[in-house]
Design an enzyme around this catalytic site. Sequence first.
Site, PDB file in Angstrom:
ATOM      1  N   LYS A 109       0.817  -1.227   0.000  1.00 18.71           N
ATOM      2  CA  LYS A 109       0.000   0.000   0.000  1.00 18.71           C
ATOM      3  C   LYS A 109       0.838   1.259   0.000  1.00 18.71           C
ATOM      4  O   LYS A 109       0.579   2.173  -0.757  1.00 18.71           O
ATOM      5  CB  LYS A 109      -0.844   0.071   1.278  1.00 18.71           C
ATOM      6  CG  LYS A 109      -2.130  -0.655   1.272  1.00 18.71           C
ATOM      7  CD  LYS A 109      -2.995  -0.283   2.482  1.00 18.71           C
ATOM      8  CE  LYS A 109      -2.298  -0.160   3.799  1.00 18.71           C
ATOM      9  NZ  LYS A 109      -1.977  -1.339   4.562  1.00 18.71           N
ATOM     10  N   ARG A 160      -0.944  -8.805  13.902  1.00 22.87           N
ATOM     11  CA  ARG A 160      -1.434  -7.735  13.024  1.00 22.87           C
ATOM     12  C   ARG A 160      -2.336  -8.285  11.924  1.00 22.87           C
ATOM     13  O   ARG A 160      -3.337  -7.668  11.559  1.00 22.87           O
ATOM     14  CB  ARG A 160      -0.271  -6.996  12.380  1.00 22.87           C
ATOM     15  CG  ARG A 160       0.531  -6.183  13.374  1.00 22.87           C
ATOM     16  CD  ARG A 160       1.786  -5.671  12.736  1.00 22.87           C
ATOM     17  NE  ARG A 160       1.498  -4.609  11.798  1.00 22.87           N
ATOM     18  CZ  ARG A 160       2.210  -4.339  10.716  1.00 22.87           C
ATOM     19  NH1 ARG A 160       3.248  -5.060  10.396  1.00 22.87           N
ATOM     20  NH2 ARG A 160       1.886  -3.342   9.952  1.00 22.87           N
ATOM     21  N   ARG A 191      11.069  -7.124   5.288  1.00 27.37           N
ATOM     22  CA  ARG A 191      11.107  -5.716   5.669  1.00 27.37           C
ATOM     23  C   ARG A 191      11.544  -5.573   7.128  1.00 27.37           C
ATOM     24  O   ARG A 191      12.283  -4.653   7.469  1.00 27.37           O
ATOM     25  CB  ARG A 191       9.719  -5.085   5.471  1.00 27.37           C
ATOM     26  CG  ARG A 191       9.695  -3.590   5.748  1.00 27.37           C
ATOM     27  CD  ARG A 191       8.382  -2.973   5.341  1.00 27.37           C
ATOM     28  NE  ARG A 191       7.313  -3.266   6.277  1.00 27.37           N
ATOM     29  CZ  ARG A 191       6.073  -2.800   6.161  1.00 27.37           C
ATOM     30  NH1 ARG A 191       5.737  -2.044   5.140  1.00 27.37           N
ATOM     31  NH2 ARG A 191       5.162  -3.091   7.056  1.00 27.37           N
ATOM     32  N   ARG A 243      11.891  -2.954  11.987  1.00 26.04           N
ATOM     33  CA  ARG A 243      10.595  -2.504  12.507  1.00 26.04           C
ATOM     34  C   ARG A 243      10.096  -3.500  13.531  1.00 26.04           C
ATOM     35  O   ARG A 243       9.883  -4.659  13.234  1.00 26.04           O
ATOM     36  CB  ARG A 243       9.575  -2.376  11.363  1.00 26.04           C
ATOM     37  CG  ARG A 243       9.539  -0.990  10.774  1.00 26.04           C
ATOM     38  CD  ARG A 243       8.572  -0.903   9.616  1.00 26.04           C
ATOM     39  NE  ARG A 243       7.169  -1.173   9.981  1.00 26.04           N
ATOM     40  CZ  ARG A 243       6.137  -0.703   9.283  1.00 26.04           C
ATOM     41  NH1 ARG A 243       6.331   0.064   8.233  1.00 26.04           N
ATOM     42  NH2 ARG A 243       4.915  -1.009   9.636  1.00 26.04           N
ATOM     43  N   ARG A 249      -9.448   2.093   9.149  1.00 21.09           N
ATOM     44  CA  ARG A 249      -9.087   0.721   9.464  1.00 21.09           C
ATOM     45  C   ARG A 249     -10.129   0.043  10.353  1.00 21.09           C
ATOM     46  O   ARG A 249     -10.000  -1.142  10.643  1.00 21.09           O
ATOM     47  CB  ARG A 249      -7.773   0.731  10.239  1.00 21.09           C
ATOM     48  CG  ARG A 249      -6.554   0.350   9.428  1.00 21.09           C
ATOM     49  CD  ARG A 249      -5.351   0.381  10.373  1.00 21.09           C
ATOM     50  NE  ARG A 249      -4.260  -0.399   9.887  1.00 21.09           N
ATOM     51  CZ  ARG A 249      -3.174   0.117   9.300  1.00 21.09           C
ATOM     52  NH1 ARG A 249      -3.066   1.409   9.100  1.00 21.09           N
ATOM     53  NH2 ARG A 249      -2.198  -0.671   8.918  1.00 21.09           N
TER      54      ARG A 249
HETATM   55  P1  ADP Z   1       1.134  -1.514   7.440  1.00 22.76           P
HETATM   56  O1  ADP Z   1       0.959  -0.806   6.150  1.00 22.76           O
HETATM   57  O2  ADP Z   1       2.387  -2.303   7.524  1.00 22.76           O
HETATM   58  O3  ADP Z   1      -0.067  -2.276   7.873  1.00 22.76           O
HETATM   59  P2  ADP Z   1       1.099   1.096   8.709  1.00 22.76           P
HETATM   60  O4  ADP Z   1       2.393   1.713   8.440  1.00 22.76           O
HETATM   61  O5  ADP Z   1      -0.066   1.546   7.894  1.00 22.76           O
HETATM   62  O6  ADP Z   1       1.277  -0.481   8.612  1.00 22.76           O
HETATM   63  O7  ADP Z   1       0.694   1.281  10.254  1.00 22.76           O
HETATM   64  C1  ADP Z   1       1.565   0.904  11.287  1.00 22.76           C
HETATM   65  C2  ADP Z   1       0.835   0.922  12.626  1.00 22.76           C
HETATM   66  O8  ADP Z   1       0.318   2.241  12.887  1.00 22.76           O
HETATM   67  C3  ADP Z   1      -0.399   0.014  12.724  1.00 22.76           C
HETATM   68  O9  ADP Z   1      -0.086  -1.311  13.018  1.00 22.76           O
HETATM   69  C4  ADP Z   1      -1.166   0.715  13.862  1.00 22.76           C
HETATM   70  O10 ADP Z   1      -0.626   0.444  15.126  1.00 22.76           O
HETATM   71  C5  ADP Z   1      -0.926   2.182  13.567  1.00 22.76           C
HETATM   72  N1  ADP Z   1      -2.001   2.720  12.693  1.00 22.76           N
HETATM   73  C6  ADP Z   1      -1.851   3.149  11.410  1.00 22.76           C
HETATM   74  N2  ADP Z   1      -3.028   3.557  10.918  1.00 22.76           N
HETATM   75  C7  ADP Z   1      -3.958   3.370  11.885  1.00 22.76           C
HETATM   76  C8  ADP Z   1      -5.365   3.568  11.979  1.00 22.76           C
HETATM   77  N3  ADP Z   1      -6.076   4.045  10.945  1.00 22.76           N
HETATM   78  N4  ADP Z   1      -5.977   3.273  13.140  1.00 22.76           N
HETATM   79  C9  ADP Z   1      -5.286   2.793  14.183  1.00 22.76           C
HETATM   80  N5  ADP Z   1      -3.975   2.558  14.157  1.00 22.76           N
HETATM   81  C10 ADP Z   1      -3.297   2.834  13.036  1.00 22.76           C
END
Ligand code: ADP
Length: 187
Positions: free
Chosen positions: A13, A144, A127, A133, A88
Site C-alpha cells: 500500500k 497484526r 522488511r 521494525r 481501518r
Molecule cells: P502496514 O501498512 O504495515 O499495515 P502502517 O504503516 O499503515 O502499517 O501502520 C503501522 C501501525 O500504525 C499500525 O499497526 C497501527 O498500530 C498504527 N495505525 C496506522 N493507521 C492506523 C489507523 N487508521 N488506526 C489505528 N492505528 C493505526
Amino acid sequence: MRIVLMGPPGAGKGTQAVGLAAALGVPHISTGDIFRSNVSGGTKLGQLAKTFMDAGEYVPDTVTNDMVRDRISQQDALEGFVLDGYPRTVAQVIELDNMLATQGHLVDSVIELEVDKKAVVERLLQRAAEQNRMDDSKEVLEHRLGVYAEQTAPLITAYQARGLLRSINGMGSVDQVKQRLLAAVGL
Ligand code: ADP
C-alpha cells in the site's frame, strides 16, 4: 479525487500510494507514516502511539481520528488525497464520512490491493530484517494479520456495498501494480 487505498499489512500500500498520489497530484496521507514520524520526533502523540504499534494493535480511534481530521483539513488536501492506512475500523469509516461531509465531500473511490497471504508474510519478514521494525517481528506480525482480518477486512465488504470498491491484483512488480492502479482511477 479522494481515494482510500486498502490491503493487508505487506500488500505494498505505502509504495503504491506514493506513486498514485504523485500521478494524481494530490498528497499521500499515511497514518502509519505520521505515527512513525511522531515516534522518531519523540512527541506526545508518538509516545502514545508507540506502545500500540509495537504490540501490533491499532492506536485508539479517538487519537487517530483527530489526527486525520487535522491532516485532511490542511490546504494541500482540500482538492483530494490518497489515504493509506485509514480507515481501518468501522468507526473510522463513519468518522471519515463525517469529516468529509463538513467539507461537502465524499470518498470517491476505495481501491483494494489483493495479495497472496503467503507472499505478504514473506515480504513483511524481509522488511522487518531490513528496517528493524518492531511491528514486523513474527509474533507481532501474526497478531497484526489477525487484527486486520477481524477489524479491517469487513470494511471492504461495506465499501463494496456502497459501490465504491475496486479490487486490484497486488501481485507482480511495483510497476505492474502501478499500471493497474492508474487504470482503475482512469489515468
Ligand atoms: P502496514 O501498512 O504495515 O499495515 P502502517 O504503516 O499503515 O502499517 O501502520 C503501522 C501501525 O500504525 C499500525 O499497526 C497501527 O498500530 C498504527 N495505525 C496506522 N493507521 C492506523 C489507523 N487508521 N488506526 C489505528 N492505528 C493505526
